[in-house]
Design a protein around this motif. Structure first.
Motif, PDB file in Angstrom:
ATOM      1  N   ASN A 199       0.809  -1.218   0.000  1.00  0.00           N
ATOM      2  CA  ASN A 199       0.000   0.000   0.000  1.00  0.00           C
ATOM      3  C   ASN A 199       0.842   1.268   0.000  1.00  0.00           C
ATOM      4  OD1 ASN A 199      -2.546  -1.158  -0.128  1.00  0.00           O
ATOM      5  ND2 ASN A 199      -2.678  -1.405   2.087  1.00  0.00           N
ATOM      6  N   ASN A 200       2.077   1.201   0.543  1.00  0.00           N
ATOM      7  CA  ASN A 200       2.916   2.389   0.617  1.00  0.00           C
ATOM      8  C   ASN A 200       4.400   1.992   0.653  1.00  0.00           C
ATOM      9  OD1 ASN A 200       3.946   4.938   0.941  1.00  0.00           O
ATOM     10  ND2 ASN A 200       2.787   5.424   2.791  1.00  0.00           N
ATOM     11  N   PRO A 201       4.900   1.393  -0.427  1.00  0.00           N
ATOM     12  CA  PRO A 201       6.287   0.904  -0.409  1.00  0.00           C
ATOM     13  C   PRO A 201       7.314   2.003  -0.145  1.00  0.00           C
ATOM     14  CG  PRO A 201       5.382   0.826  -2.635  1.00  0.00           C
ATOM     15  CD  PRO A 201       4.252   1.169  -1.714  1.00  0.00           C
ATOM     16  N   ASN A 202       7.072   3.202  -0.656  1.00  0.00           N
ATOM     17  CA  ASN A 202       8.047   4.281  -0.469  1.00  0.00           C
ATOM     18  C   ASN A 202       8.254   4.612   0.998  1.00  0.00           C
ATOM     19  OD1 ASN A 202       8.500   4.493  -3.205  1.00  0.00           O
ATOM     20  ND2 ASN A 202       7.067   6.177  -3.487  1.00  0.00           N
ATOM     21  N   LYS A 203       7.215   4.536   1.796  1.00  0.00           N
ATOM     22  CA  LYS A 203       7.320   4.818   3.238  1.00  0.00           C
ATOM     23  C   LYS A 203       8.340   3.886   3.889  1.00  0.00           C
ATOM     24  CE  LYS A 203       4.560   4.528   7.484  1.00  0.00           C
ATOM     25  NZ  LYS A 203       3.201   4.332   8.027  1.00  0.00           N
ATOM     26  N   TYR A 204       8.261   2.609   3.593  1.00  0.00           N
ATOM     27  CA  TYR A 204       9.115   1.622   4.251  1.00  0.00           C
ATOM     28  C   TYR A 204      10.518   1.585   3.652  1.00  0.00           C
ATOM     29  CZ  TYR A 204       4.608   0.580   6.141  1.00  0.00           C
ATOM     30  OH  TYR A 204       3.383   0.706   6.754  1.00  0.00           O
ATOM     31  N   ILE A 205      10.620   1.800   2.359  1.00  0.00           N
ATOM     32  CA  ILE A 205      11.940   1.871   1.719  1.00  0.00           C
ATOM     33  C   ILE A 205      12.678   3.105   2.215  1.00  0.00           C
ATOM     34  CG2 ILE A 205      13.129   2.201  -0.486  1.00  0.00           C
ATOM     35  CD1 ILE A 205      10.826   0.464  -1.739  1.00  0.00           C
ATOM     36  N   GLU A 206      11.984   4.237   2.289  1.00  0.00           N
ATOM     37  CA  GLU A 206      12.599   5.475   2.778  1.00  0.00           C
ATOM     38  C   GLU A 206      13.033   5.328   4.238  1.00  0.00           C
ATOM     39  OE1 GLU A 206      14.321   9.057   2.324  1.00  0.00           O
ATOM     40  OE2 GLU A 206      13.356   7.942   0.714  1.00  0.00           O
ATOM     41  N   ASN A 207      12.206   4.657   5.050  1.00  0.00           N
ATOM     42  CA  ASN A 207      12.558   4.424   6.456  1.00  0.00           C
ATOM     43  C   ASN A 207      13.845   3.607   6.556  1.00  0.00           C
ATOM     44  OD1 ASN A 207      12.128   2.145   8.806  1.00  0.00           O
ATOM     45  ND2 ASN A 207      11.679   4.217   9.515  1.00  0.00           N
ATOM     46  N   ALA A 208      13.958   2.543   5.755  1.00  0.00           N
ATOM     47  CA  ALA A 208      15.167   1.713   5.768  1.00  0.00           C
ATOM     48  C   ALA A 208      16.372   2.523   5.280  1.00  0.00           C
ATOM     49  CB  ALA A 208      14.968   0.478   4.895  1.00  0.00           C
ATOM     50  N   TYR A 209      16.167   3.343   4.264  1.00  0.00           N
ATOM     51  CA  TYR A 209      17.249   4.172   3.738  1.00  0.00           C
ATOM     52  C   TYR A 209      17.734   5.162   4.801  1.00  0.00           C
ATOM     53  CZ  TYR A 209      19.810   7.519   0.918  1.00  0.00           C
ATOM     54  OH  TYR A 209      20.784   8.350   0.430  1.00  0.00           O
ATOM     55  N   GLU A 210      16.813   5.814   5.496  1.00  0.00           N
ATOM     56  CA  GLU A 210      17.183   6.780   6.547  1.00  0.00           C
ATOM     57  C   GLU A 210      17.977   6.090   7.658  1.00  0.00           C
ATOM     58  OE1 GLU A 210      17.057  10.099   6.604  1.00  0.00           O
ATOM     59  OE2 GLU A 210      16.356   9.904   4.539  1.00  0.00           O
ATOM     60  N   LYS A 211      17.596   4.878   8.022  1.00  0.00           N
ATOM     61  CA  LYS A 211      18.351   4.142   9.045  1.00  0.00           C
ATOM     62  C   LYS A 211      19.759   3.821   8.554  1.00  0.00           C
ATOM     63  CE  LYS A 211      14.797   1.318   9.976  1.00  0.00           C
ATOM     64  NZ  LYS A 211      13.981   0.252  10.604  1.00  0.00           N
ATOM     65  N   SER A 212      19.897   3.556   7.243  1.00  0.00           N
ATOM     66  CA  SER A 212      21.230   3.255   6.710  1.00  0.00           C
ATOM     67  C   SER A 212      22.149   4.468   6.790  1.00  0.00           C
ATOM     68  CB  SER A 212      21.128   2.762   5.259  1.00  0.00           C
ATOM     69  OG  SER A 212      20.898   3.831   4.356  1.00  0.00           O
ATOM     70  N   LYS A 213      21.583   5.651   6.832  1.00  0.00           N
ATOM     71  CA  LYS A 213      22.371   6.880   6.947  1.00  0.00           C
ATOM     72  C   LYS A 213      22.643   7.244   8.407  1.00  0.00           C
ATOM     73  CE  LYS A 213      22.686   7.312   2.659  1.00  0.00           C
ATOM     74  NZ  LYS A 213      23.878   6.650   2.153  1.00  0.00           N
ATOM     75  N   ASN A 214      22.032   6.517   9.325  1.00  0.00           N
ATOM     76  CA  ASN A 214      22.180   6.797  10.760  1.00  0.00           C
ATOM     77  C   ASN A 214      22.465   5.503  11.522  1.00  0.00           C
ATOM     78  OD1 ASN A 214      21.422   9.742  10.856  1.00  0.00           O
ATOM     79  ND2 ASN A 214      19.620   8.895   9.835  1.00  0.00           N
ATOM     80  N   THR A 215      23.424   4.723  11.035  1.00  0.00           N
ATOM     81  CA  THR A 215      23.703   3.430  11.649  1.00  0.00           C
ATOM     82  C   THR A 215      24.207   3.551  13.090  1.00  0.00           C
ATOM     83  OG1 THR A 215      25.922   3.380  10.675  1.00  0.00           O
ATOM     84  CG2 THR A 215      24.145   2.254   9.457  1.00  0.00           C
TER      85      THR A 215
END
Length: 146
Positions: free
Chosen positions: A121-137
């Motif tokens: 229903n909202n793939p961008n929300k979850y992909i963006e969340n994972a991407y943001e975490k990758s920038k803040n490991t």
């Protein structure tokens, strides 16, 4: 193929652990691999939980805590150790409830587990969340080995 990516999507299914490759792919996604003068970044990882037999209770049953809050449990026997070790690893943990010590489903774990229909229903929300975490490991205690 994983080397130059930024997010890895893992389909969590009842038979996932029969694969000889998925845990290796997750491990590779989390490592920083050097090739020549380039080093890959740590990927964000999102686990998309497959709907099975009409629901998700095969992996994520719910329970009601003594304080009245609903908690989602996880049957870890279906998951690889590298997924388990990258869950509930936010540092410091930020609780959505100080009494029952629940964490936010998107920020409380480096690898979030998302229902298939929510993801679709909202793939961008979850992909963006994972991407943001990758920038803040630094906000997570990462386990990079299976």
């Amino acid at each position: 193929m994983i080397y130059s990516t930024s997010v890895t999507i893992v389909i969590i299914s009842p038979n996932m652990k029969e694969s000889n490759w998925i845990d290796w792919e997750i491990e590779y996604s989390l490592k920083q691999i050097k090739r020549g003068d380039r080093t890959s970044g740590t990927n964000g990882v999102v686990g998309v939980v497959m709907k099975h037999n009409g629901g998700y209770s095969w992996l994520r049953p719910t329970t009601e805590n003594s304080d009245g809050h609903t908690a989602v449990l996880t049957k870890n026997e279906y998951l690889y150790d590298i997924i388990i070790k990258n869950r509930f690893n936010q540092k410091p943990p930020e609780y959505t409830c100080d009494v029952c010590k629940n964490v936010d489903m998107l920020t409380g774990s480096y690898i979030s587990l998302i229902k298939e229909e929510d993801f679709l229903n909202n793939p961008n929300k979850y992909i963006e969340n994972a991407y943001e975490k990758s920038k803040n490991t630094d906000n997570y205690t990462l386990c990079r080995q299976k």
